[in-house]
Design a protein around this motif. Structure first.
Motif, PDB file in Angstrom:
ATOM      1  N   VAL A 229       0.852  -1.196   0.000  1.00 10.43           N
ATOM      2  CA  VAL A 229       0.000   0.000   0.000  1.00 10.43           C
ATOM      3  C   VAL A 229       0.887   1.246   0.000  1.00 10.43           C
ATOM      4  CG1 VAL A 229      -1.740   1.310   1.281  1.00 10.43           C
ATOM      5  CG2 VAL A 229      -1.859  -1.202   1.183  1.00 10.43           C
ATOM      6  N   ARG A 230       0.535   2.228  -0.810  1.00 11.52           N
ATOM      7  CA  ARG A 230       1.244   3.499  -0.840  1.00 11.52           C
ATOM      8  C   ARG A 230       0.227   4.638  -0.657  1.00 11.52           C
ATOM      9  NH1 ARG A 230       4.380   0.087  -0.465  1.00 11.52           N
ATOM     10  NH2 ARG A 230       6.303  -0.302  -1.627  1.00 11.52           N
ATOM     11  N   TYR A 231       0.745   5.830  -0.453  1.00 12.05           N
ATOM     12  CA  TYR A 231      -0.147   6.991  -0.316  1.00 12.05           C
ATOM     13  C   TYR A 231       0.560   8.206  -0.915  1.00 12.05           C
ATOM     14  CZ  TYR A 231       2.867   8.670   3.460  1.00 12.05           C
ATOM     15  OH  TYR A 231       3.947   9.124   4.178  1.00 12.05           O
ATOM     16  N   HIS A 232      -0.215   9.227  -1.244  1.00 12.03           N
ATOM     17  CA  HIS A 232       0.351  10.505  -1.690  1.00 12.03           C
ATOM     18  C   HIS A 232      -0.742  11.568  -1.556  1.00 12.03           C
ATOM     19  CE1 HIS A 232      -1.047  10.430  -6.180  1.00 12.03           C
ATOM     20  NE2 HIS A 232      -1.953   9.924  -5.377  1.00 12.03           N
ATOM     21  N   ALA A 233      -0.447  12.777  -2.056  1.00  7.56           N
ATOM     22  CA  ALA A 233      -1.390  13.904  -2.006  1.00  7.56           C
ATOM     23  C   ALA A 233      -1.869  14.171  -0.581  1.00  7.56           C
ATOM     24  CB  ALA A 233      -2.579  13.657  -2.945  1.00  7.56           C
ATOM     25  N   SER A 246      -6.379  15.128   4.391  1.00  7.20           N
ATOM     26  CA  SER A 246      -6.821  14.383   3.209  1.00  7.20           C
ATOM     27  C   SER A 246      -5.608  13.720   2.561  1.00  7.20           C
ATOM     28  CB  SER A 246      -7.521  15.302   2.201  1.00  7.20           C
ATOM     29  OG  SER A 246      -6.610  16.231   1.649  1.00  7.20           O
ATOM     30  N   PHE A 247      -5.827  12.557   1.974  1.00 12.07           N
ATOM     31  CA  PHE A 247      -4.748  11.841   1.289  1.00 12.07           C
ATOM     32  C   PHE A 247      -5.348  10.782   0.362  1.00 12.07           C
ATOM     33  CE2 PHE A 247      -5.365  10.119   5.561  1.00 12.07           C
ATOM     34  CZ  PHE A 247      -5.691   8.794   5.308  1.00 12.07           C
ATOM     35  N   HIS A 248      -4.542  10.326  -0.580  1.00 11.69           N
ATOM     36  CA  HIS A 248      -4.934   9.257  -1.502  1.00 11.69           C
ATOM     37  C   HIS A 248      -4.182   7.987  -1.131  1.00 11.69           C
ATOM     38  CE1 HIS A 248      -5.870  12.453  -4.834  1.00 11.69           C
ATOM     39  NE2 HIS A 248      -6.565  12.636  -3.719  1.00 11.69           N
ATOM     40  N   VAL A 249      -4.894   6.903  -1.067  1.00  9.76           N
ATOM     41  CA  VAL A 249      -4.296   5.604  -0.755  1.00  9.76           C
ATOM     42  C   VAL A 249      -4.283   4.767  -2.033  1.00  9.76           C
ATOM     43  CG1 VAL A 249      -4.519   3.483   0.585  1.00  9.76           C
ATOM     44  CG2 VAL A 249      -5.034   5.688   1.652  1.00  9.76           C
ATOM     45  N   HIS A 283      -9.146   8.905  -0.482  1.00  8.67           N
ATOM     46  CA  HIS A 283      -9.477   8.539  -1.865  1.00  8.67           C
ATOM     47  C   HIS A 283      -8.662   7.302  -2.230  1.00  8.67           C
ATOM     48  CE1 HIS A 283     -10.505   8.872  -6.058  1.00  8.67           C
ATOM     49  NE2 HIS A 283      -9.244   9.057  -6.420  1.00  8.67           N
ATOM     50  N   LEU A 284      -9.321   6.287  -2.787  1.00  6.28           N
ATOM     51  CA  LEU A 284      -8.675   5.022  -3.122  1.00  6.28           C
ATOM     52  C   LEU A 284      -8.318   4.991  -4.610  1.00  6.28           C
ATOM     53  CD1 LEU A 284      -8.005   2.360  -1.582  1.00  6.28           C
ATOM     54  CD2 LEU A 284     -10.096   1.415  -2.586  1.00  6.28           C
ATOM     55  N   SER A 292      -2.919   7.871 -11.399  1.00  4.58           N
ATOM     56  CA  SER A 292      -3.122   7.984  -9.955  1.00  4.58           C
ATOM     57  C   SER A 292      -1.934   8.652  -9.275  1.00  4.58           C
ATOM     58  CB  SER A 292      -3.352   6.602  -9.345  1.00  4.58           C
ATOM     59  OG  SER A 292      -2.153   5.844  -9.356  1.00  4.58           O
ATOM     60  N   TRP A 293      -0.778   8.695  -9.949  1.00  6.51           N
ATOM     61  CA  TRP A 293       0.402   9.337  -9.386  1.00  6.51           C
ATOM     62  C   TRP A 293       0.471  10.825  -9.719  1.00  6.51           C
ATOM     63  CZ3 TRP A 293       3.546   6.611  -6.152  1.00  6.51           C
ATOM     64  CH2 TRP A 293       3.406   5.219  -6.158  1.00  6.51           C
ATOM     65  N   GLU A 294      -0.400  11.255 -10.620  1.00  3.27           N
ATOM     66  CA  GLU A 294      -0.360  12.659 -11.047  1.00  3.27           C
ATOM     67  C   GLU A 294      -1.210  13.566 -10.169  1.00  3.27           C
ATOM     68  OE1 GLU A 294      -1.674  12.535 -15.046  1.00  3.27           O
ATOM     69  OE2 GLU A 294       0.040  11.324 -15.766  1.00  3.27           O
ATOM     70  N   ASP A 295      -2.112  12.991  -9.434  1.00  6.56           N
ATOM     71  CA  ASP A 295      -3.068  13.775  -8.629  1.00  6.56           C
ATOM     72  C   ASP A 295      -2.445  14.154  -7.289  1.00  6.56           C
ATOM     73  OD1 ASP A 295      -5.329  15.055  -7.888  1.00  6.56           O
ATOM     74  OD2 ASP A 295      -6.553  13.249  -7.643  1.00  6.56           O
ATOM     75  N   GLU A 296      -1.440  15.011  -7.314  1.00  3.32           N
ATOM     76  CA  GLU A 296      -0.670  15.311  -6.105  1.00  3.32           C
ATOM     77  C   GLU A 296      -1.145  16.575  -5.393  1.00  3.32           C
ATOM     78  OE1 GLU A 296       1.829  14.042  -4.436  1.00  3.32           O
ATOM     79  OE2 GLU A 296       2.423  12.330  -5.642  1.00  3.32           O
ATOM     80  N   HIS A 297      -1.704  17.515  -6.115  1.00  3.34           N
ATOM     81  CA  HIS A 297      -1.940  18.841  -5.558  1.00  3.34           C
ATOM     82  C   HIS A 297      -3.429  19.153  -5.463  1.00  3.34           C
ATOM     83  CE1 HIS A 297       2.338  19.443  -6.009  1.00  3.34           C
ATOM     84  NE2 HIS A 297       2.254  19.113  -7.291  1.00  3.34           N
ATOM     85  N   LEU A 298      -3.716  20.230  -4.721  1.00  2.00           N
ATOM     86  CA  LEU A 298      -5.108  20.642  -4.526  1.00  2.00           C
ATOM     87  C   LEU A 298      -5.731  21.007  -5.882  1.00  2.00           C
ATOM     88  CD1 LEU A 298      -7.376  21.287  -2.529  1.00  2.00           C
ATOM     89  CD2 LEU A 298      -6.465  23.604  -2.388  1.00  2.00           C
ATOM     90  N   ASP A 299      -5.000  21.767  -6.689  1.00  2.00           N
ATOM     91  CA  ASP A 299      -5.476  22.152  -8.013  1.00  2.00           C
ATOM     92  C   ASP A 299      -4.827  21.240  -9.044  1.00  2.00           C
ATOM     93  OD1 ASP A 299      -6.974  24.316  -7.043  1.00  2.00           O
ATOM     94  OD2 ASP A 299      -5.175  25.553  -6.935  1.00  2.00           O
ATOM     95  N   ARG A 300      -5.542  20.225  -9.416  1.00  2.00           N
ATOM     96  CA  ARG A 300      -4.977  19.251 -10.364  1.00  2.00           C
ATOM     97  C   ARG A 300      -4.926  19.858 -11.760  1.00  2.00           C
ATOM     98  NH1 ARG A 300      -7.060  13.024 -11.262  1.00  2.00           N
ATOM     99  NH2 ARG A 300      -5.512  12.433 -12.837  1.00  2.00           N
ATOM    100  N   PRO A 301      -3.738  19.773 -12.435  1.00  2.00           N
ATOM    101  CA  PRO A 301      -3.636  20.348 -13.783  1.00  2.00           C
ATOM    102  C   PRO A 301      -4.459  19.551 -14.800  1.00  2.00           C
ATOM    103  CG  PRO A 301      -1.629  19.133 -13.202  1.00  2.00           C
ATOM    104  CD  PRO A 301      -2.483  19.185 -11.985  1.00  2.00           C
TER     105      PRO A 301
END
Length: 301
Positions: A229-233, A246-249, A283-284, A292-301
């Motif tokens: 399992v990993r997490y980011h954002a 808040s974070f993404h798993v 968020h899973l 799924s690795w690109e969604d790092e920031h509050l304002d997603r490009p």
């Protein structure tokens, strides 16, 4: 058990203490003519204004979330503490002005014994109330009560310094000590007021949680790495007594929805057990999906 609704009672206690100490310090100033005691009285007037603001803010902050304010009303406390800090800065500037005038136009002090007695009584009242507010502020994570406690403790130190200066004036006859101490107190009040103002602004600007609390979250999430399992954002902020995380798993894509849901429930349960008053948004995502690795920031490009 006490709840945040009981904070209003603490605000009323602060108001009562401010009224009593204003009367005592104003009387001490009228009796002695000390500019140091004038500074002390002015600070108590700021205390009263701050206590009234705190009462209004706490009445608002304890209201439950509604349709227009789904995240609650606790953030109003930053407005209260911000106004209090501005009042402290203004009081410091007034004291500087009055101390400068007294240096240019020295005056003999009178009836110092009675003035000292009244000031010490006011300091004792402020000390007791400050301790009560400080404990309540930490317990309920209320910046309004913490600001009130800090202000009252500053008032206690102010009174102590002024009383010491007056005692030295009485023993030595050096009247210049009175405005000199007033200068020093004004500097302290300005410093505390500016520091509190910075804290209030940071709260309104949704500053991240302290590093130690972020480390708590990361420690829990890192404990699942062995299971793939990993997490980011990871994003955090604080609003009054509430903390938001808040974070993404990211989990293996062949996991079932139920298994992923159970994992999130477990993680959230552990975090709530370690951090009181935390609100979690998770968020899973499948770990194999590049997006799924690109969604790092509050304002997603």
């Amino acid at each position: 058990m006490q709840t945040r609704t009981s904070l209003v009672a603490y605000a009323r206690l602060s108001i009562a203490a401010a009224l009593v100490t204003i009367a005592l310090k104003a009387g001490a100033y009228q009796i002695t003519g000390s500019v140091g005691l004038l500074a002390d009285a002015l600070e108590s007037i700021v205390n009263l204004a701050a206590a009234l603001l705190a009462l209004v803010a706490l009445r608002v902050s304890v209201q439950p979330p509604d349709e227009e304010h789904p995240y609650g009303h606790e953030k109003v406390e930053y407005f209260s503490s911000g106004v209090e800090s501005v009042l402290m800065v203004l009081a410091g500037l007034v004291i500087l002005f009055e101390a400068a005038r007294r240096l240019l136009d020295p005056r003999a002090l009178q009836d110092l014994d009675l003035g000292i007695l009244l000031s010490l009584l006011a300091a004792a009242i402020n000390l007791v109330v400050a301790r009560v507010l400080s404990r309540a502020g930490r317990r309920f994570r209320s910046i309004t009560l913490q600001a009130g406690a800090a202000h009252l403790l500053t008032d206690v130190w102010t009174t102590g310094a002024v009383v010491l200066a007056i005692a030295l004036v009485k023993m030595t006859g050096w009247s210049v000590l009175d405005p000199t101490v007033a200068f020093l107190l004004a500097g302290q009040i300005l410093w505390i007021g500016l520091r509190l103002l910075s804290r209030s602004v940071n709260g309104l600007m949704d500053r991240a949680l302290p590093p130690s609390q972020i480390l708590q979250v990361e420690s829990v999430l890192d404990s699942y790495r062995a299971a793939g399992v990993r997490y980011h954002a990871l994003l955090t902020r604080r609003a009054g007594a509430r903390r938001f995380v808040s974070f993404h798993v990211q989990v293996p894509g062949d996991w079932s929805v139920q298994k992923g849901h159970d994992l999130l429930e477990e993680i959230e349960g552990r975090l709530r057990g370690e951090m009181d008053g935390v609100h979690l948004f998770t968020h899973l995502e499948p770990i194999e999906d590049p997006t799924s690795w690109e969604d790092e920031h509050l304002d997603r490009p």
